[in-house]
Design an enzyme around this catalytic site. Structure first.
Site, PDB file in Angstrom:
ATOM      1  N   LYS A  58       0.827  -1.205   0.000  1.00  0.00           N
ATOM      2  CA  LYS A  58       0.000   0.000   0.000  1.00  0.00           C
ATOM      3  C   LYS A  58       0.860   1.254   0.000  1.00  0.00           C
ATOM      4  O   LYS A  58       0.640   2.175  -0.786  1.00  0.00           O
ATOM      5  CB  LYS A  58      -0.935  -0.003   1.199  1.00  0.00           C
ATOM      6  CG  LYS A  58      -1.843   1.210   1.260  1.00  0.00           C
ATOM      7  CD  LYS A  58      -2.834   1.130   2.400  1.00  0.00           C
ATOM      8  CE  LYS A  58      -3.692   2.393   2.437  1.00  0.00           C
ATOM      9  NZ  LYS A  58      -4.718   2.338   3.486  1.00  0.00           N
ATOM     10  N   GLU A  91       9.844  -5.845   4.336  1.00  0.00           N
ATOM     11  CA  GLU A  91       9.924  -7.240   3.899  1.00  0.00           C
ATOM     12  C   GLU A  91       9.610  -7.375   2.407  1.00  0.00           C
ATOM     13  O   GLU A  91      10.266  -8.124   1.678  1.00  0.00           O
ATOM     14  CB  GLU A  91       8.957  -8.115   4.705  1.00  0.00           C
ATOM     15  CG  GLU A  91       9.187  -8.087   6.212  1.00  0.00           C
ATOM     16  CD  GLU A  91       8.320  -7.076   6.921  1.00  0.00           C
ATOM     17  OE1 GLU A  91       7.964  -7.324   8.089  1.00  0.00           O
ATOM     18  OE2 GLU A  91       7.992  -6.023   6.323  1.00  0.00           O
ATOM     19  N   ARG A 149      -5.884  -5.009   4.977  1.00  0.00           N
ATOM     20  CA  ARG A 149      -6.552  -6.302   5.133  1.00  0.00           C
ATOM     21  C   ARG A 149      -7.928  -6.338   4.471  1.00  0.00           C
ATOM     22  O   ARG A 149      -8.611  -7.352   4.509  1.00  0.00           O
ATOM     23  CB  ARG A 149      -6.654  -6.673   6.608  1.00  0.00           C
ATOM     24  CG  ARG A 149      -7.412  -5.681   7.463  1.00  0.00           C
ATOM     25  CD  ARG A 149      -7.235  -5.991   8.954  1.00  0.00           C
ATOM     26  NE  ARG A 149      -7.743  -4.934   9.802  1.00  0.00           N
ATOM     27  CZ  ARG A 149      -7.104  -3.803  10.091  1.00  0.00           C
ATOM     28  NH1 ARG A 149      -5.917  -3.586   9.558  1.00  0.00           N
ATOM     29  NH2 ARG A 149      -7.631  -2.903  10.896  1.00  0.00           N
ATOM     30  N   GLU A 186      -6.522  -8.185  13.852  1.00  0.00           N
ATOM     31  CA  GLU A 186      -5.902  -6.896  13.573  1.00  0.00           C
ATOM     32  C   GLU A 186      -6.949  -5.790  13.594  1.00  0.00           C
ATOM     33  O   GLU A 186      -6.650  -4.646  13.944  1.00  0.00           O
ATOM     34  CB  GLU A 186      -5.169  -6.923  12.227  1.00  0.00           C
ATOM     35  CG  GLU A 186      -4.273  -5.705  12.012  1.00  0.00           C
ATOM     36  CD  GLU A 186      -3.300  -5.875  10.866  1.00  0.00           C
ATOM     37  OE1 GLU A 186      -2.180  -6.381  11.102  1.00  0.00           O
ATOM     38  OE2 GLU A 186      -3.667  -5.515   9.731  1.00  0.00           O
TER      39      GLU A 186
END
Length: 507
Positions: A192, A198, A252, A337
């Site tokens: 995003k 990572e 998500r 989350e």
């Protein structure tokens, strides 16, 4: 209504009588009330919450709480694209990605989808050369959704083979590239912000792999999926292969946006459009259906009853279909989350339990691993079962009959139990709740409906507790400390310092 009055309603919920499931089934109308079939674009889905402890009294009190917190207004605000993510100053427009809600956001999403559809079509037509594989690199919401959809829908006959890489452990990338030819592979970089450590580390290594494999212009094989297109271009991706999405789409909740590019590439655009349509149908049901018949609100009410009145610390999800093996992992992020918070949206301490721990697995494997605890352990754990009537294989139908028989038997056994007499080791107490979602077939539209159902269910629980489900500040501290370790500019407790030294990465 004042918070103290709402607190009294929660206390009243805890104080209600607790009839057993067997006693509740003495009502001949119970099944009709708590099991509903929705006619959805992918086919009918049965939502059976009858084997939970929902009752007229429980629903009445939860309905009062919903009115007290003005759940209806929150629902309207979500659909209208209002600034509902107050801690980050944003709306939450993931529903606009499937054509529902705020018109301006939906129009923007449609334009972005048209851009994505054109690129997908160009790839399928060979305009970017022969493409047999896509390595999709992301993490969290940028990877879990695509991985679930690809595993569920594209095990066979995929137009392009997709390999999802999320873990920064190089072994994950190594496993993916081992299945691909650099000459016929594209790389999708999904982030995003286009700053995710990572993801960018894996992407850089993937570029090295392309280069070492003889690809002269490795950046020319990259597609960026991001809400920060300028950063993707600055990183080296050609603007024509940057697929944007709105900043108001949370990570998500983003597989409906360009993060779903690998889904569209594997299934074809018609398949991705069906995925969106299935989700949109649940959105409309949630918005337009009265609470008593609203399967989303009913599921959230059951969740809240068990966490708030029965103090259940976890909820288990078991998919009795191998194609849905990744669904429990997907729901872990979605629910924990979103609602794993300790303060309300206005910043005051949360006075009640927040999200339970979501966990689960695949039937029938899980029956031989964790169901001992579910049936005879000391914890009360509500269970969701998910099953599909039509199998995803051509083997002997006995396979599927046995699978479904086991699924339905587990729910029946959790409810009924079995007295062991003097042999307590063989005593099953029963009265343990479960819900079952039974789909007709598992196609793109059905999967879209299932995911959207869980999104909206999570939203209802958040609004009832006063939580903002759209931020995730809890993931940031550990990442910041990891960066300080790599920079060598911080001191730590004795244990952490010793671990760093033992691993050879101190200072």
């Amino acid at each position: 209504m004042a918070a103290t009055d709402t607190a009294k309603l929660w206390t009243a919920l805890e104080s209600l009588p607790r009839p057993t499931l067997t006693e509740l089934f003495a009502d001949p109308a119970r099944l009709d009330r708590y099991a509903a079939v929705l006619d959805l674009p992918g086919g009918p889905i049965r939502f059976d919450w009858s084997k939970t402890h929902l009752s007229h009294e429980v629903e009445a009190l939860l309905g009062q709480i919903a009115e007290a917190v003005d759940l209806a207004a929150s629902r309207e605000a979500l659909f209208a694209g209002a600034l509902i993510n107050n801690t980050e100053g944003r709306a939450a427009t993931h529903m606009a990605e499937r054509g529902v809600g705020n018109p301006a956001a939906a129009e923007e999403a449609e334009r972005f989808h048209e851009r994505m559809a054109a690129l997908v079509e160009a790839i399928h037509e060979g305009l970017l050369g022969e493409v047999k594989s896509l390595i999709h690199i992301g993490i969290g919401g940028s990877a879990l959704g695509p991985a679930l959809a690809i595993d569920a829908l594209a095990r066979e006959n995929a137009k392009v083979a997709v390999h999802v890489v999320s873990n920064v452990d190089g072994a994950a990338l190594a496993a993916a590239v081992a299945q691909c030819d650099p000459a016929t592979t594209l790389i999708a970089v999904a982030s995003k912000t286009f700053t995710t450590t990572e993801t960018l580390m894996n992407a850089t290594s993937a570029l090295d792999w392309l280069r070492e494999g003889g690809v002269q212009d490795p950046y020319g094989r990259v597609v960026a999926l991001t809400a920060a297109p300028d950063k993707a271009v600055a990183w080296g991706v050609d603007e024509t292969r940057v697929l944007p999405f709105a900043e108001t789409v949370g990570g998500r909740y983003s597989l409906w946006s360009s993060i779903g590019f690998p889904i569209a590439l594997a299934l074809g655009w018609d398949g991705f459009a069906a995925f969106l349509a299935g989700a949109a149908a649940i959105d409309r049901h949630f918005l337009e259906t009265a609470p008593a018949e609203n399967v989303v609100i009913r599921a959230a009410f059951a969740d809240l009853y068990y966490t708030q009145a029965r103090h259940c610390g976890s909820r288990a999800v078991f998919a009795y279909d191998e194609r849905l093996a990744l669904l429990p992992s997907y729901l872990q992020q979605l629910e924990m989350e979103s609602n794993g918070k300790r303060v309300t949206a206005d910043g005051t301490p949360l006075a009640r339990p927040s999200a339970p721990v979501t966990w689960g697995g695949v039937g029938t494997d899980a029956q031989h691993a964790v169901f001992q605890l579910l049936h005879q352990g000391t914890h009360l754990i509500p269970v969701d079962f998910l099953a599909v009537s039509v199998p995803g294989h051509d083997f002997d139908p006995a396979h599927h009959r046995t699978l479904l028989a086991n699924c339905f038997a587990q729910g029946a056994a959790l409810m009924a139990g079995n007295a062991g007499g003097d042999d307590l080791a063989r005593d099953y107490p029963g009265d343990r709740p479960s819900a079952t979602i039974l789909c007709d077939e598992l196609g793109a539209a059905t999967l879209g409906s299932l995911i959207a159902f869980h999104e909206q269910r999570t939203f209802v629980s958040a609004m009832m507790l006063g939580i903002n489900p759209f931020d995730q500040f809890g993931v940031e501290l550990g990442k910041a400390i990891a960066k300080s370790i790599e920079a060598g500019d911080a001191t730590f407790d004795a244990s952490t310092t010793a671990l760093l030294a033992a691993a050879g990465i101190d200072g």
